[in-house]
Design a protein around this motif. Structure first.
Motif, short mmCIF file in Angstrom:
data_model
loop_
_atom_site.label_atom_id
_atom_site.label_comp_id
_atom_site.label_asym_id
_atom_site.label_seq_id
_atom_site.Cartn_x
_atom_site.Cartn_y
_atom_site.Cartn_z
N GLU A 1 0.86 -1.18 0.00
CA GLU A 1 0.00 0.00 0.00
C GLU A 1 0.90 1.23 0.00
O GLU A 1 1.66 1.45 0.95
N LEU A 2 0.83 2.01 -1.07
CA LEU A 2 1.58 3.25 -1.14
C LEU A 2 0.83 4.34 -0.39
O LEU A 2 -0.40 4.42 -0.46
N HIS A 3 1.56 5.18 0.31
CA HIS A 3 0.96 6.25 1.11
C HIS A 3 0.70 7.47 0.24
O HIS A 3 1.59 7.93 -0.46
N ASN A 4 -0.52 8.00 0.31
CA ASN A 4 -0.89 9.21 -0.43
C ASN A 4 -0.54 9.09 -1.91
O ASN A 4 0.01 10.02 -2.50
N ALA A 5 -0.86 7.96 -2.51
CA ALA A 5 -0.46 7.67 -3.89
C ALA A 5 -1.54 8.05 -4.89
O ALA A 5 -2.73 8.08 -4.58
N LYS A 6 -1.08 8.32 -6.10
CA LYS A 6 -1.95 8.53 -7.26
C LYS A 6 -1.86 7.27 -8.11
O LYS A 6 -0.96 6.44 -7.93
N SER A 7 -2.75 7.14 -9.07
CA SER A 7 -2.76 5.93 -9.90
C SER A 7 -1.44 5.74 -10.64
O SER A 7 -0.97 4.61 -10.79
N ASP B 1 1.46 6.41 -9.54
CA ASP B 1 2.43 5.86 -8.58
C ASP B 1 2.32 4.34 -8.54
O ASP B 1 3.32 3.64 -8.46
N TYR B 2 1.10 3.84 -8.62
CA TYR B 2 0.91 2.39 -8.62
C TYR B 2 1.40 1.77 -9.93
O TYR B 2 1.92 0.66 -9.93
N GLU B 3 1.26 2.49 -11.03
CA GLU B 3 1.80 1.98 -12.30
C GLU B 3 3.32 1.83 -12.20
O GLU B 3 3.89 0.84 -12.65
N LYS B 4 3.97 2.81 -11.58
CA LYS B 4 5.41 2.73 -11.36
C LYS B 4 5.73 1.56 -10.44
O LYS B 4 6.68 0.80 -10.68
N LEU B 5 4.95 1.38 -9.38
CA LEU B 5 5.16 0.27 -8.46
C LEU B 5 5.05 -1.07 -9.20
O LEU B 5 5.90 -1.94 -9.03
N HIS B 6 4.00 -1.23 -10.00
CA HIS B 6 3.82 -2.48 -10.74
C HIS B 6 5.05 -2.79 -11.60
O HIS B 6 5.54 -3.92 -11.62
N SER B 7 5.56 -1.78 -12.26
CA SER B 7 6.75 -1.95 -13.10
C SER B 7 7.97 -2.34 -12.27
O SER B 7 8.73 -3.25 -12.63
N GLU B 8 8.16 -1.68 -11.15
CA GLU B 8 9.30 -1.96 -10.29
C GLU B 8 9.20 -3.35 -9.65
O GLU B 8 10.20 -4.05 -9.50
N MET B 9 8.00 -3.75 -9.28
CA MET B 9 7.81 -5.09 -8.71
C MET B 9 8.10 -6.15 -9.77
O MET B 9 8.77 -7.15 -9.48
N ALA C 1 10.55 -6.15 -2.32
CA ALA C 1 9.38 -5.28 -2.36
C ALA C 1 9.72 -3.88 -1.84
O ALA C 1 9.28 -2.88 -2.40
N ARG C 2 10.52 -3.80 -0.78
CA ARG C 2 10.92 -2.50 -0.23
C ARG C 2 11.71 -1.70 -1.27
O ARG C 2 11.51 -0.50 -1.43
N ALA C 3 12.58 -2.37 -2.01
CA ALA C 3 13.35 -1.69 -3.06
C ALA C 3 12.41 -1.14 -4.14
O ALA C 3 12.61 -0.03 -4.66
N ALA D 1 11.75 2.81 -5.05
CA ALA D 1 11.93 3.31 -6.41
C ALA D 1 10.78 4.20 -6.86
O ALA D 1 10.94 4.99 -7.80
N THR D 2 9.62 4.12 -6.19
CA THR D 2 8.51 5.00 -6.54
C THR D 2 8.71 6.41 -6.01
O THR D 2 8.06 7.34 -6.46
N GLY D 3 9.59 6.55 -5.02
CA GLY D 3 9.85 7.85 -4.44
C GLY D 3 8.87 8.26 -3.35
O GLY D 3 8.94 9.38 -2.85
#
Length: 92
Positions: free
Chosen positions: A9-15, A17-25, A63-65, A69-71
């Motif tokens: 769960e990203l804190h105070n995220a926009k959509s 941000d989750y796209e970036k997370l999906h890519s990084e994961m 996962a932490r990395a 990476a999302t900032g």
């Protein structure tokens, strides 16, 4: 090989941000689909599967990395799976 379920769960995220997370994961070996009874399903939002010869600490570190990476900050839950039962998920 051991299977882990991971929820982020990203804190105070926009959509985006989750796209970036999906890519990084994905870069770190996480998958957003799961096969159950021969059928491929989409995991719930921001939930991932990781299969590997590692322990939960290593999966958490990956996962932490990805979160880093999302900032932005985020929470992570890693669970080692002994089996899986799915219902109500969309087919991939």
């Amino acid at each position: 090989m051991t299977r882990f379920s991971t929820r982020v769960e990203l804190h105070n995220a926009k959509s985006e941000d989750y796209e970036k997370l999906h890519s990084e994961m994905e870069k770190r070996g996480f998958d957003r689909t799961i096969k159950a009874e021969g059928v491929l399903y989409k995991m719930p939002d921001a939930s991932y599967i990781y299969d590997g010869d590692v322990d939960a600490n290593a999966v958490h570190d990956k996962a932490r990395a990805a979160v880093n990476a999302t900032g932005i900050g985020g929470g992570i839950v890693v669970t080692q799976s002994a089996g899986i039962l799915v219902s109500g998920l969309k087919k991939a």
